[in-house]
Design a protein around this motif. Structure first.
Motif, short mmCIF file in Angstrom:
data_model
loop_
_atom_site.label_atom_id
_atom_site.label_comp_id
_atom_site.label_asym_id
_atom_site.label_seq_id
_atom_site.Cartn_x
_atom_site.Cartn_y
_atom_site.Cartn_z
N SER A 7 -67.27 -19.81 -34.65
CA SER A 7 -66.73 -21.15 -34.91
C SER A 7 -65.74 -21.56 -33.82
CB SER A 7 -66.06 -21.18 -36.28
OG SER A 7 -65.42 -22.42 -36.48
N VAL A 8 -64.80 -20.67 -33.50
CA VAL A 8 -63.78 -20.98 -32.49
C VAL A 8 -64.43 -21.14 -31.11
CG1 VAL A 8 -61.80 -20.03 -31.24
CG2 VAL A 8 -61.87 -19.93 -33.73
N SER A 9 -65.39 -20.29 -30.78
CA SER A 9 -66.10 -20.38 -29.50
C SER A 9 -66.81 -21.71 -29.37
CB SER A 9 -67.11 -19.24 -29.36
OG SER A 9 -66.47 -17.99 -29.41
N ALA A 10 -67.45 -22.14 -30.46
CA ALA A 10 -68.17 -23.42 -30.45
C ALA A 10 -67.21 -24.59 -30.25
CB ALA A 10 -68.95 -23.59 -31.75
N ASN A 16 -62.43 -28.61 -27.45
CA ASN A 16 -61.18 -28.39 -28.19
C ASN A 16 -60.49 -27.15 -27.61
OD1 ASN A 16 -59.09 -28.09 -29.99
ND2 ASN A 16 -60.38 -27.74 -31.80
N LEU A 17 -59.73 -27.35 -26.52
CA LEU A 17 -59.13 -26.23 -25.79
C LEU A 17 -58.00 -25.55 -26.55
CD1 LEU A 17 -59.03 -27.74 -22.17
CD2 LEU A 17 -60.85 -26.42 -23.27
N MET A 39 -57.21 -14.80 -23.68
CA MET A 39 -58.20 -15.25 -22.71
C MET A 39 -58.41 -16.77 -22.81
SD MET A 39 -62.21 -14.14 -22.41
CE MET A 39 -62.60 -14.98 -23.94
N LEU A 40 -58.48 -17.28 -24.05
CA LEU A 40 -58.65 -18.73 -24.26
C LEU A 40 -57.45 -19.51 -23.71
CD1 LEU A 40 -60.13 -18.80 -27.90
CD2 LEU A 40 -61.35 -19.13 -25.75
N SER A 41 -56.25 -18.96 -23.88
CA SER A 41 -55.04 -19.61 -23.36
C SER A 41 -55.07 -19.69 -21.83
CB SER A 41 -53.79 -18.85 -23.80
OG SER A 41 -53.64 -18.89 -25.20
N LYS A 42 -55.51 -18.61 -21.19
CA LYS A 42 -55.60 -18.59 -19.73
C LYS A 42 -56.65 -19.58 -19.24
CE LYS A 42 -53.89 -13.89 -18.92
NZ LYS A 42 -54.22 -12.51 -18.45
N ILE A 43 -57.78 -19.63 -19.92
CA ILE A 43 -58.84 -20.58 -19.56
C ILE A 43 -58.33 -22.02 -19.70
CG2 ILE A 43 -61.11 -21.49 -20.19
CD1 ILE A 43 -61.88 -18.62 -21.00
N GLN A 44 -57.60 -22.29 -20.80
CA GLN A 44 -57.03 -23.62 -21.02
C GLN A 44 -56.07 -24.00 -19.89
OE1 GLN A 44 -54.66 -24.04 -24.55
NE2 GLN A 44 -54.75 -26.28 -24.51
#
Length: 203
Positions: A7-10, A16-17, A39-44
């Motif tokens: 869900s979060v990946s989608a 929705n960063l 990892m998501l924070s760094k990508i954002q």
């Protein structure tokens, strides 16, 4: 936990960063969740930084008064500024994705782009377009295999050069007659001069 990961990946993929995983009740997935969130924070952060730099680039390109165009090897316009819109009368958004030869029908420009791609160098030329004179500069960008084109309207400079030539021509014509007369009188005086001092100053 796997459903939440999906869900979060989608959501993140859809833009929705800020989407993050909530910490699971069991410690079994805790390390995995925290690693993924980090990892998501760094990508954002990377996406935000790239967007900031892109906006700065667009701002700089928009502020350039000259016509600025970036085309790929297929002659497709990848980026342009308001200068091209003013030149063609077409909105900048509608110019992206179009072929450069459809927008500006100048054979010299197309030939210059072709040479820039083949020689991978910087080239310049001067052209006439819509009753105006333009200086063209092309630069090859090796990073993404594109050519950057800059068109500078030098019509006023050409006019000033023409005025300058006319002025020099008129001045030289106006001065020629009195100078010829003065030269003739000096020659006559030199023929009659007997004193070396007189000859010195007459010469």
């Amino acid at each position: 936990p796997i459903d939440e990961l999906i869900s979060v990946s989608a959501r993140f993929q859809e833009g929705n960063l800020s989407a993050r995983l909530l910490m699971p009740p069991s410690s079994e997935y805790e390390l995995l969740y925290s690693t993924i969130n980090e990892m998501l924070s760094k990508i954002q952060s990377l996406i935000n930084e790239n967007q900031k730099r892109y906006n700065e680039l667009i701002s700089i390109i928009s502020s350039v008064q000259e016509v600025l165009i970036i085309v790929d090897k297929d002659n497709t316009i990848k980026l342009c500024n308001n200068g091209l819109s003013q030149l063609t009368g077409i909105n900048a958004e509608n110019l992206i994705g179009r072929k450069i030869y459809e927008v500006i029908r100048i054979s010299e420009l197309n030939e210059l782009i072709k040479k820039t791609f083949s020689q991978k160098c910087n080239l310049t030329d001067e052209i006439e377009y819509q009753h105006a004179s333009y200086y063209i500069g092309t630069s090859y960008n090796e990073t993404n295999d594109t050519v950057i084109i800059l068109l500078y309207n030098n019509t006023q400079i050409k006019k000033m050069e023409s005025y300058k030539k006319d002025l020099i021509s008129n001045v030289s014509h106006e001065l020629r007659t009195p100078l010829t007369a003065i030269s003739g009188f000096v020659d006559t005086l030199l023929d009659e001069a007997k004193d070396d001092t007189q000859k010195k100053y007459l010469n």
